[in-house]
Write a protein that holds these residues in place. Structure first.
Motif, PDB file in Angstrom:
ATOM      1  N   PHE A   1       0.915  -1.174  -0.004  1.00  0.00           N
ATOM      2  CA  PHE A   1      -0.074   0.051  -0.123  1.00  0.00           C
ATOM      3  C   PHE A   1       0.983   1.265   0.141  1.00  0.00           C
ATOM      4  N   SER A   2       0.642   2.140  -0.811  1.00  0.00           N
ATOM      5  CA  SER A   2       1.467   3.363  -1.146  1.00  0.00           C
ATOM      6  C   SER A   2       0.292   4.639  -1.137  1.00  0.00           C
ATOM      7  N   PRO A   3       0.394   5.351   0.167  1.00  0.00           N
ATOM      8  CA  PRO A   3      -0.677   6.567   0.427  1.00  0.00           C
ATOM      9  C   PRO A   3      -0.146   7.571  -0.498  1.00  0.00           C
ATOM     10  N   SER A   4      -1.161   8.389  -1.471  1.00  0.00           N
ATOM     11  CA  SER A   4      -1.078   9.249  -1.918  1.00  0.00           C
ATOM     12  C   SER A   4      -1.177  10.513  -1.309  1.00  0.00           C
ATOM     13  N   LEU A   5       0.225  11.191  -0.829  1.00  0.00           N
ATOM     14  CA  LEU A   5       0.237  12.199  -0.002  1.00  0.00           C
ATOM     15  C   LEU A   5      -0.444  13.677  -0.514  1.00  0.00           C
ATOM     16  N   MET A   6      -0.891  13.658  -1.594  1.00  0.00           N
ATOM     17  CA  MET A   6      -1.509  14.796  -2.161  1.00  0.00           C
ATOM     18  C   MET A   6      -2.764  14.951  -1.347  1.00  0.00           C
ATOM     19  N   THR A   7      -3.289  13.668  -0.978  1.00  0.00           N
ATOM     20  CA  THR A   7      -4.716  13.701  -0.503  1.00  0.00           C
ATOM     21  C   THR A   7      -4.699  13.736   1.011  1.00  0.00           C
ATOM     22  N   MET A   8      -3.459  13.774   1.803  1.00  0.00           N
ATOM     23  CA  MET A   8      -3.493  13.834   3.128  1.00  0.00           C
ATOM     24  C   MET A   8      -3.785  14.950   3.713  1.00  0.00           C
ATOM     25  N   ASN A   9      -4.250  14.950   5.058  1.00  0.00           N
ATOM     26  CA  ASN A   9      -4.595  16.279   5.831  1.00  0.00           C
ATOM     27  C   ASN A   9      -3.265  16.986   6.211  1.00  0.00           C
ATOM     28  N   LEU A  10      -2.926  17.852   5.502  1.00  0.00           N
ATOM     29  CA  LEU A  10      -1.734  18.807   5.656  1.00  0.00           C
ATOM     30  C   LEU A  10      -1.457  19.376   6.785  1.00  0.00           C
ATOM     31  N   ASP A  11      -2.853  19.912   7.623  1.00  0.00           N
ATOM     32  CA  ASP A  11      -2.629  20.493   8.903  1.00  0.00           C
ATOM     33  C   ASP A  11      -2.441  19.470   9.926  1.00  0.00           C
ATOM     34  N   LYS A  12      -2.344  17.976   9.383  1.00  0.00           N
ATOM     35  CA  LYS A  12      -1.913  16.977  10.561  1.00  0.00           C
ATOM     36  C   LYS A  12      -0.718  16.245   9.772  1.00  0.00           C
ATOM     37  N   PHE A  13       0.082  16.892   9.148  1.00  0.00           N
ATOM     38  CA  PHE A  13       1.209  16.243   8.365  1.00  0.00           C
ATOM     39  C   PHE A  13       2.041  15.382   9.230  1.00  0.00           C
ATOM     40  N   LYS A  14       2.512  15.883  10.376  1.00  0.00           N
ATOM     41  CA  LYS A  14       3.430  15.066  10.991  1.00  0.00           C
ATOM     42  C   LYS A  14       2.950  13.926  11.687  1.00  0.00           C
ATOM     43  N   GLU A  15       1.579  14.249  12.349  1.00  0.00           N
ATOM     44  CA  GLU A  15       0.925  13.288  12.866  1.00  0.00           C
ATOM     45  C   GLU A  15       0.352  12.059  12.015  1.00  0.00           C
ATOM     46  N   GLU A  16       0.134  12.212  10.806  1.00  0.00           N
ATOM     47  CA  GLU A  16      -0.148  11.292   9.911  1.00  0.00           C
ATOM     48  C   GLU A  16       1.135  10.548   9.124  1.00  0.00           C
ATOM     49  N   ILE A  17       2.037  11.298   8.826  1.00  0.00           N
ATOM     50  CA  ILE A  17       3.319  10.850   8.493  1.00  0.00           C
ATOM     51  C   ILE A  17       3.875   9.766   9.430  1.00  0.00           C
ATOM     52  N   ARG A  18       3.934  10.163  10.682  1.00  0.00           N
ATOM     53  CA  ARG A  18       4.717   9.573  11.644  1.00  0.00           C
ATOM     54  C   ARG A  18       3.920   8.065  11.994  1.00  0.00           C
ATOM     55  N   PHE A  19       2.642   8.123  11.778  1.00  0.00           N
ATOM     56  CA  PHE A  19       1.834   6.829  11.788  1.00  0.00           C
ATOM     57  C   PHE A  19       1.866   6.086  10.903  1.00  0.00           C
TER      58      PHE A  19
END
Length: 231
Positions: A6-24
């Motif tokens: 699985f490869s998440p498309s980071l264009m669609t992530m919640n950028l105001d939770k950038f660090k939280e989402e990437i670290r998870f």
């Protein structure tokens, strides 16, 4: 081939939770998918090599750049300079450039991929398919998130698997577009190696990335009968 990735498309992530989402996600995914759009090949302008450098500050997960651009040579060198692990270029802009750019990527010790739009046949890449590390099949038209899944594109995934088996090619097969609960079963039947997941499959499911991930894993298991190895 190994278990599905699985490869998440980071264009669609919640950028105001950038660090939280990437670290998870660092502990759960095989790679990150970075859409780079120039406003010409597609009308949108999206992420950039700079964004990859920002993610690298908090992640050592492999990065895969998807170039939706009209002048790939310009962007390929930038991505080589920052050592982006995967550089994937649309076949539709490669006339007269394919062998040169693939060699340039490989000489830098990186991996070369080709992306095919829904209407572009696999036969287009036959001259250089033995050189490829990855082939990405767009299951939606490029440039916009949230589009309707194009069922006919799955035939190209099957075709690529047969070509790989017959000729002992080494490329991975990736699908990009509307990978979610509604499409997991038919994607699984076609058999790609890598699922790119975006807003409809992961980031838009709940307000919390951990809960969204767990929901996606449940959806994948229920629709395919399979369990992701890094669940």
């Amino acid at each position: 081939m190994n278990d599905v990735q699985f490869s998440p498309s980071l264009m669609t992530m919640n950028l105001d939770k950038f660090k939280e989402e990437i670290r998870f996600l660092n502990d759960h995914v095989d790679s990150y998918h970075i859409d780079i759009m120039d406003g010409h090949y597609v009308p949108n302008i999206s992420l950039s090599p700079w964004f990859i450098e920002e993610v690298r500050k908090i992640s050592d997960v492999s990065m895969s750049a998807h170039l939706m651009v009209t002048q790939p040579s310009f962007w390929v060198q930038q991505l080589i300079d920052i050592k982006c692990e995967w550089i994937c270029i649309h076949a539709e802009v490669l006339d007269g450039l394919a062998f040169r750019l693939i060699d340039q990527i490989h000489e830098a010790g990186l991996k070369a991929g080709i992306v095919l739009n829904p209407e572009t046949p696999v036969e287009t890449i036959y001259p250089y398919i033995p050189l490829l590390d990855k082939v990405t099949i767009m299951t939606v038209d490029p440039g916009f998130a949230g589009q309707k899944f194009i069922d006919g594109t799955l035939e190209k995934i099957v075709q690529l698997r047969e070509l790989r088996e017959t000729n002992d090619y080494k490329y991975l097969i990736e699908m990009d577009g509307s990978s979610n609960r509604k499409s997991f079963a038919k994607i699984d039947e076609a058999g790609p190696d890598i699922y790119i997941v975006g807003r409809s499959g992961l980031f838009g499911l709940t307000e919390n990335i951990e809960t969204s991930w767990q929901t996606m894993m449940t959806d994948y298991k229920e629709m395919t009968g399979k369990k992701y190895y890094k669940e």
